[in-house]
Enzyme design. Structure first.
Site, PDB file in Angstrom:
ATOM      1  N   TYR A   1      42.313  41.355  10.648  1.00  0.00           N
ATOM      2  CA  TYR A   1      41.086  41.825   9.970  1.00  0.00           C
ATOM      3  C   TYR A   1      41.007  41.366   8.525  1.00  0.00           C
ATOM      4  O   TYR A   1      40.195  41.905   7.762  1.00  0.00           O
ATOM      5  CB  TYR A   1      41.044  43.361   9.939  1.00  0.00           C
ATOM      6  CG  TYR A   1      41.331  44.067  11.235  1.00  0.00           C
ATOM      7  CD1 TYR A   1      40.477  43.947  12.330  1.00  0.00           C
ATOM      8  CD2 TYR A   1      42.443  44.890  11.363  1.00  0.00           C
ATOM      9  CE1 TYR A   1      40.738  44.625  13.507  1.00  0.00           C
ATOM     10  CE2 TYR A   1      42.708  45.573  12.537  1.00  0.00           C
ATOM     11  CZ  TYR A   1      41.852  45.427  13.609  1.00  0.00           C
ATOM     12  OH  TYR A   1      42.117  46.105  14.765  1.00  0.00           O
TER      13      TYR A   1
ATOM     14  N   CYS B   1      55.717  31.480  13.577  1.00  0.00           N
ATOM     15  CA  CYS B   1      55.261  30.091  13.470  1.00  0.00           C
ATOM     16  C   CYS B   1      53.753  29.964  13.605  1.00  0.00           C
ATOM     17  O   CYS B   1      53.240  29.413  14.592  1.00  0.00           O
ATOM     18  CB  CYS B   1      55.975  29.255  14.512  1.00  0.00           C
ATOM     19  SG  CYS B   1      57.737  29.296  14.201  1.00  0.00           S
ATOM     20  N   GLU B   2      53.037  30.515  12.651  1.00  0.00           N
ATOM     21  CA  GLU B   2      51.574  30.403  12.591  1.00  0.00           C
ATOM     22  C   GLU B   2      51.188  30.571  11.135  1.00  0.00           C
ATOM     23  O   GLU B   2      51.734  31.451  10.464  1.00  0.00           O
ATOM     24  CB  GLU B   2      50.899  31.578  13.318  1.00  0.00           C
ATOM     25  CG  GLU B   2      50.990  31.532  14.782  1.00  0.00           C
ATOM     26  CD  GLU B   2      49.818  32.255  15.458  1.00  0.00           C
ATOM     27  OE1 GLU B   2      48.731  32.355  14.869  1.00  0.00           O
ATOM     28  OE2 GLU B   2      50.051  32.695  16.585  1.00  0.00           O
TER      29      GLU B   2
HETATM   30  N1  LLP Z   1      37.387  58.131  17.992  1.00  0.00           N
HETATM   31  C1  LLP Z   1      37.084  57.004  18.660  1.00  0.00           C
HETATM   32  C2  LLP Z   1      36.209  57.092  19.823  1.00  0.00           C
HETATM   33  C3  LLP Z   1      37.588  55.765  18.228  1.00  0.00           C
HETATM   34  O1  LLP Z   1      37.250  54.658  18.879  1.00  0.00           O
HETATM   35  C4  LLP Z   1      38.432  55.711  17.094  1.00  0.00           C
HETATM   36  C5  LLP Z   1      38.987  54.437  16.612  1.00  0.00           C
HETATM   37  C6  LLP Z   1      38.743  56.914  16.448  1.00  0.00           C
HETATM   38  C7  LLP Z   1      38.206  58.103  16.911  1.00  0.00           C
HETATM   39  C8  LLP Z   1      39.639  56.970  15.243  1.00  0.00           C
HETATM   40  O2  LLP Z   1      39.102  56.279  14.167  1.00  0.00           O
HETATM   41  P1  LLP Z   1      39.780  56.411  12.726  1.00  0.00           P
HETATM   42  O3  LLP Z   1      39.666  57.848  12.296  1.00  0.00           O
HETATM   43  O4  LLP Z   1      41.193  55.987  12.850  1.00  0.00           O
HETATM   44  O5  LLP Z   1      39.002  55.485  11.873  1.00  0.00           O
HETATM   45  N2  LLP Z   1      42.761  48.823  14.633  1.00  0.00           N
HETATM   46  C9  LLP Z   1      41.719  49.018  13.653  1.00  0.00           C
HETATM   47  C10 LLP Z   1      40.984  50.338  13.831  1.00  0.00           C
HETATM   48  C11 LLP Z   1      40.387  50.507  15.224  1.00  0.00           C
HETATM   49  C12 LLP Z   1      39.714  51.843  15.425  1.00  0.00           C
HETATM   50  C13 LLP Z   1      39.330  52.042  16.844  1.00  0.00           C
HETATM   51  N3  LLP Z   1      38.758  53.317  17.147  1.00  0.00           N
HETATM   52  C14 LLP Z   1      42.325  48.888  12.254  1.00  0.00           C
HETATM   53  O6  LLP Z   1      43.520  48.651  12.144  1.00  0.00           O
HETATM   54  O7  LLP Z   1      41.618  48.973  11.263  1.00  0.00           O
END
Ligand code: LLP
Length: 434
Positions: free
Chosen positions: A331, A358-359
């Protein structure tokens, strides 16, 4: 706010010297602060007092068994997205009776497991899924509790890969056809309409999109209550954390010094804006915070392997890589990187901080100004508690990192570093190659 700070010149997590953890368990190692998680949880819950709130921790952010146990002890339920996550909750000694099951691709087996485990509710993402849940529930003699995920078509103004509430995302059912979807659900004999859900995106640092989404769907939610007697409204997760000034943001003074209007979202501001909008609905309110609860409660410790001085650039090559923490590569995420031993007498250097994979994408920071570092010294990647370990892989046959939990002056390994033997334990060379 969080509990990572320098005491003298040594970076501490609560009362534990992080260099000691690195020496004892090696690197790369994730270290989490139990107190930071507890503070975040309590602050968020308190900010919404006045509402009947059920916090369902979005465990995809960090699903270590010890952390699930910690949140269960604090009173949290869970937002889970797979049978694997459900089984983690059970393995942590918690139950799923107040937890919700989200995700666009639930399988028959997962639906069955959730029903048998007494899930609080399914968050349904499509009409075919609704039919499927009805079918599985009927076969097993259950009435499945459901809420439909509404896509409010609100721009969360966050990274494109983590925005979920726009109409071109794969999530949920558009608001304008959601009435018909509920109507359809009410006709299924094995479904019990229990609530409504939305989630507009992740890492939101401004309250406005939350307010816009709640305002937009509230009349519909009130109508659902009148029609079907729903008893809850889940407003999802998404509260962002500070990445750029991560270390400084540990203190209350830093927050106080931020000019009004530029202060990143706090749970108090979130509550102040949303409670008055949600209260009149007279429903139980579910929250699904992931990153907010754990993001600033974890760091990734790493050791400098080499300092490579080039004519155009310097590279600090560390022993953590994109397989351990993929957010920068995936990201372009910013993570603050600080030395575990601070030496203010040393000049700063400008370098790319990279891993050994290796990237070229295996780069944590480009042209970052950092204290001069030498081989064998340790650094910490801050704000790594959410979507760090859970998104890690074994790319380049690098085993999964170790995880450690700190509480006050004690700490314990909560997840052993993965050995080569366990990495290959499920692999087989077929007889026809032998
Ligand atoms: N509820 C639902 C339906 C979701 O899809 C998500 C996150 C959450 C709650 C929790 O969201 P949060 O409070 O953590 O923002 N891997 C990415 C973030 C992906 C989030 C996916 N869904 C990153 O590292 O930024």
């Amino acid at each position: 706010m969080h509990h990572f700070r320098y005491t003298g010149n040594e970076l501490h997590c609560e009362s534990v010297t992080l260099a000691e953890v690195a020496r004892l368990y090696g690197t790369p190692t994730y270290v989490y602060s139990a107190a930071t998680m507890a503070d975040n949880y309590t602050r968020l819950a308190r900010s919404l007092s006045g509402l009947d709130v059920q916090v369902c921790y979005a465990m995809k952010a960090n699903s270590a068994l010890a952390i699930l146990r910690h949140f269960a002890n604090l009173g949290a339920a869970f937002d889970l997205v797979s049978g694997g996550e459900l089984r983690r909750v059970l393995a942590a000694g918690a139950n799923v009776k107040r937890s919700v099951f989200a995700g666009v691709g639930k399988t028959n087996e997962e639906i069955e497991l959730a029903l048998r485990s007494g899930i609080f509710s399914f968050h349904v993402e499509s009409e075919p899924e609704m039919a499927r849940i009805n079918h599985v529930a009927g076969r097993l003699g259950f009435k499945a509790p459901i809420a439909i995920r509404i896509n409010p078509d609100v721009d969360a103004h966050t990274h494109a890969k983590i925005t979920t509430g726009k109409s071109d995302n794969k999530f949920g059912i558009p608001l304008k056809v959601a009435g018909a979807a509920y109507e359809a659900a009410s006709k299924y004999p094995n479904l019990h309409i229990k609530g409504v859900q939305m989630h507009i995106g992740s890492q939101l640092t401004d309250v406005a999109p939350f307010v816009e989404a709640v305002r937009k769907v509230s009349p519909f939610v009130a109508d659902l209550k009148a029609r079907y007697g729903i008893d809850y409204f889940s407003i999802g997760g998404g509260i962002g954390i500070v990445y750029r000034d991560a270390l400084a943001s540990g203190s209350a003074e830093w927050w106080d010094a931020q000019p009004a209007g530029q202060r990143p979202l706090t749970p108090e501001a979130y509550g102040a804006a949303l409670v008055p909008l949600l209260q009149p609905l007279g429903l139980k309110i579910l929250l699904e915070p992931g990153r907010f609860l754990v993001g600033n409660a974890g760091v990734l410790l790493s050791r400098v392997e080499y300092v490579k001085r080039g004519s155009a650039k310097n590279f600090v090559i560390v022993d953590a890589a994109m397989n351990d923490l993929v957010r920068p590569a995936m990201y372009d995420a910013f993570h603050e990187i600080v030395p575990l031993h601070r030496d203010t007498s040393r000049a700063a250097m400008v370098a790319d901080i990279v891993g050994p994979v290796c990237e070229s994408g295996d780069c944590f920071a480009k042209e970052r100004s950092i204290q001069q570092l030498g081989e064998g010294e340790y650094v910490a990647f801050l704000s790594a508690g959410a979507y760090g370990y859970t998104m890690a892989s074994r790319y380049n046959t690098r085993g999964m990192a170790a995880e450690v939990l700190v509480k006050g002056s004690t700490f314990e390994l909560i997840h052993d570093r993965e050995s080569f033997e366990t990495m290959i334990v499920n692999e087989h060379v077929p007889a026809f190659l032998k």
